[in-house]
Design a protein around this motif. Structure first.
Motif, mmCIF file in Angstrom:
data_model
loop_
_atom_site.group_PDB
_atom_site.id
_atom_site.type_symbol
_atom_site.label_atom_id
_atom_site.label_comp_id
_atom_site.label_asym_id
_atom_site.label_seq_id
_atom_site.Cartn_x
_atom_site.Cartn_y
_atom_site.Cartn_z
ATOM 1 N N PHE A 238 0.770 -1.094 0.323
ATOM 2 C CA PHE A 238 0.083 -0.010 -0.003
ATOM 3 C C PHE A 238 0.972 1.355 0.088
ATOM 4 N N ILE A 239 0.149 2.306 -0.307
ATOM 5 C CA ILE A 239 1.002 3.758 -0.288
ATOM 6 C C ILE A 239 0.091 4.569 0.432
ATOM 7 N N LEU A 240 0.383 5.132 1.626
ATOM 8 C CA LEU A 240 -0.278 6.069 2.356
ATOM 9 C C LEU A 240 0.197 7.414 1.941
ATOM 10 N N ARG A 241 -0.824 8.097 1.402
ATOM 11 C CA ARG A 241 -0.532 9.556 0.958
ATOM 12 C C ARG A 241 -1.124 10.683 1.863
ATOM 13 N N VAL A 242 -0.155 11.585 2.297
ATOM 14 C CA VAL A 242 -0.823 12.434 3.361
ATOM 15 C C VAL A 242 -0.282 13.812 2.994
ATOM 16 N N TRP A 243 -1.075 15.086 3.208
ATOM 17 C CA TRP A 243 -0.554 16.556 3.054
ATOM 18 C C TRP A 243 -0.102 16.914 4.185
ATOM 19 N N THR A 244 0.584 17.664 4.237
ATOM 20 C CA THR A 244 1.399 18.521 5.358
ATOM 21 C C THR A 244 2.146 19.904 5.182
ATOM 22 N N ARG A 245 1.811 20.583 5.946
ATOM 23 C CA ARG A 245 2.386 21.949 5.938
ATOM 24 C C ARG A 245 3.500 22.317 6.778
ATOM 25 N N ASP A 246 3.297 21.793 8.078
ATOM 26 C CA ASP A 246 4.266 21.810 9.262
ATOM 27 C C ASP A 246 5.767 21.185 9.073
ATOM 28 N N TYR A 247 5.487 20.032 8.287
ATOM 29 C CA TYR A 247 6.682 19.143 8.116
ATOM 30 C C TYR A 247 7.278 19.119 6.634
ATOM 31 N N THR A 248 7.033 20.028 5.961
ATOM 32 C CA THR A 248 7.455 20.213 4.704
ATOM 33 C C THR A 248 8.925 20.000 4.660
ATOM 34 N N ASP A 249 9.733 20.913 5.553
ATOM 35 C CA ASP A 249 11.336 20.403 5.621
ATOM 36 C C ASP A 249 11.865 19.567 6.583
ATOM 37 N N ARG A 250 10.692 18.739 6.825
ATOM 38 C CA ARG A 250 11.196 17.558 7.924
ATOM 39 C C ARG A 250 10.579 16.157 7.409
ATOM 40 N N PRO A 251 10.575 16.000 6.211
ATOM 41 C CA PRO A 251 9.685 14.662 5.835
ATOM 42 C C PRO A 251 10.182 13.263 6.657
ATOM 43 N N GLY A 252 11.613 13.489 6.993
ATOM 44 C CA GLY A 252 11.803 12.252 7.583
ATOM 45 C C GLY A 252 11.401 12.180 8.985
ATOM 46 N N VAL A 253 10.958 13.052 9.604
ATOM 47 C CA VAL A 253 10.448 13.055 10.966
ATOM 48 C C VAL A 253 8.964 12.699 11.017
ATOM 49 N N LEU A 254 8.260 13.043 9.871
ATOM 50 C CA LEU A 254 6.924 12.827 9.618
ATOM 51 C C LEU A 254 7.020 11.245 9.157
ATOM 52 N N ARG A 255 7.800 10.794 8.511
ATOM 53 C CA ARG A 255 7.748 9.398 8.212
ATOM 54 C C ARG A 255 7.879 8.629 9.485
ATOM 55 N N SER A 256 9.102 8.881 10.308
ATOM 56 C CA SER A 256 9.022 8.351 11.538
ATOM 57 C C SER A 256 7.883 8.105 12.299
ATOM 58 N N GLU A 257 7.370 9.374 12.634
ATOM 59 C CA GLU A 257 6.218 9.432 13.621
ATOM 60 C C GLU A 257 4.986 8.502 12.777
ATOM 61 N N LEU A 258 4.789 8.528 11.691
ATOM 62 C CA LEU A 258 3.827 7.928 11.162
ATOM 63 C C LEU A 258 4.159 6.337 11.258
ATOM 64 N N ASN A 259 5.383 5.927 11.122
ATOM 65 C CA ASN A 259 5.790 4.534 11.152
ATOM 66 C C ASN A 259 5.458 3.933 12.614
ATOM 67 N N TYR A 260 5.851 4.895 13.527
ATOM 68 C CA TYR A 260 5.689 4.373 15.031
ATOM 69 C C TYR A 260 4.105 4.183 15.344
ATOM 70 N N ALA A 261 3.328 5.275 14.840
ATOM 71 C CA ALA A 261 1.697 5.100 14.952
ATOM 72 C C ALA A 261 1.264 3.865 14.106
ATOM 73 N N ILE A 262 1.732 3.539 12.977
ATOM 74 C CA ILE A 262 1.170 2.502 12.205
ATOM 75 C C ILE A 262 1.514 1.191 12.931
ATOM 76 N N SER A 263 2.934 1.188 13.598
ATOM 77 C CA SER A 263 3.674 -0.002 14.192
ATOM 78 C C SER A 263 2.324 -0.245 15.583
ATOM 79 N N ARG A 264 2.080 0.878 16.253
ATOM 80 C CA ARG A 264 1.322 0.517 17.358
ATOM 81 C C ARG A 264 -0.165 0.147 16.839
ATOM 82 N N LYS A 265 -0.545 0.851 15.862
ATOM 83 C CA LYS A 265 -1.977 0.453 15.397
ATOM 84 C C LYS A 265 -1.968 -1.042 14.914
ATOM 85 N N PHE A 266 -1.181 -1.528 14.388
ATOM 86 C CA PHE A 266 -1.277 -2.813 13.656
ATOM 87 C C PHE A 266 -1.171 -3.968 14.932
ATOM 88 N N ARG A 267 -0.091 -3.381 15.963
ATOM 89 C CA ARG A 267 -0.100 -4.433 16.872
ATOM 90 C C ARG A 267 -1.478 -4.453 17.810
#
Length: 298
Positions: A238-267
């Protein structure tokens, strides 16, 4: 007493001693001192004028900071060019002679200062065409960061590590530049997600949208979505597509936070995240291996 009265006359005499000539006009030490002082004063006054335009006159308008900076810089350079001509006339230098000298210097510029001239011309193009402006998130070559200053010769970019990188303006004209905030700072990022073939794709889609909707950095006015990309070798992709304004200059941080949240949700819902695997099937039978022919020594 007489000696003290003679000092001003001596200083005046020293300052008026001709050093060399430009055409028929003698150039004295006083001429050089006046030229330097007036030019420094011109630079200082035009800098103050630029700040006044950017921070005062245009501050209450709806014009963004990049346009205000470009306008202030253009006005400053025009005034410097006009002021320099006025200064030359004020100190008594014949402009016709300067024109001949400028032509001779132009030949030297053509041979020895091509890089500097290229950057200066590129800087003027950036100020007028404005493909980038102050505050933009850009990517040029291997450099990614925010534009904090655009001068005639170079542009300053600040990376996420707070490192200032000075890039010659010619790089922005001759290279491909990615401007992440050319029209707006709203940017959409695509994050791949893989799950096991045992899971229900619709349930996975619902959970991913819940994760995106609960993240404060994901824009709610722009709808997030999930694409079923393909059937992979060992998983659904799958591809999760999200829009952001605050994380334009920090895409790696947004990716990390979403991955943490996805991992918790899947568990929490027992969703399995797969790992690459191969199935090997061994069939019964005989395998004949032919021995290599004997080698004959010479």
């Amino acid at each position: 007493m007489d000696t003290l009265q003679e000092i001003p006359g001596l200083i005046k005499g020293w300052l008026n001693i001709p050093l060399f000539k430009i055409g028929a006009d003698p150039v004295t030490l006083w001429t050089i001192v006046s030229l330097v002082v007036l030019f420094v004063l011109l630079l200082w006054l035009t800098k103050k004028l630029k700040n006044l335009i950017v921070l005062k006159l245009l501050a209450n308008s709806r014009i963004d900071i990049g346009v205000r900076q470009a306008t202030g810089s253009i006005v400053r350079y025009i005034i410097i060019a006009i002021g320099f001509v006025v200064i030359l006339q004020t100190v008594g230098i014949d402009l016709s002679t300067v024109t001949v000298l400028a032509g001779a210097l132009g030949i030297g510029v053509g041979f020895g200062l091509q890089s500097i001239t290229n950057n200066l011309v590129s800087g003027l193009i950036l100020l007028f065409e404005r493909p980038i402006k102050i505050g933009d998130r850009i990517e040029v070559g291997e450099v990614t960061g925010d534009v904090v200053d655009i001068s005639v010769r170079a542009t300053t970019v600040i990376t996420n590590d707070n490192i200032a990188i000075i890039i010659p303006n010619a790089e922005f004209i001759g290279s491909t530049v990615t401007n992440w905030s050319y029209t707006t700072r709203d940017v959409r990022f695509n994050f791949p997600v893989r799950v096991s073939y045992r899971e229900d794709p619709e349930a996975v889609r619902k959970l991913l949208l819940e994760v995106a909707g609960s993240h404060p950095g994901v824009l709610q006015e722009r709808k997030s979505d999930v694409l079923f990309q393909e059937f992979g070798e060992s998983c659904f992709q799958f591809i999760l597509r999200v829009w952001t304004r605050d994380y334009t200059d920090r895409p790696g941080v947004l990716r990390s936070e979403l991955n943490y949240a996805i991992s918790r949700k899947f568990r929490e819902h027992g969703i399995e995240i797969p790992y690459p695997q191969r199935d090997i099937h061994i069939k019964d039978g005989q395998l004949t291996v032919a021995a290599p022919p004997p080698s004959h020594a010479p």
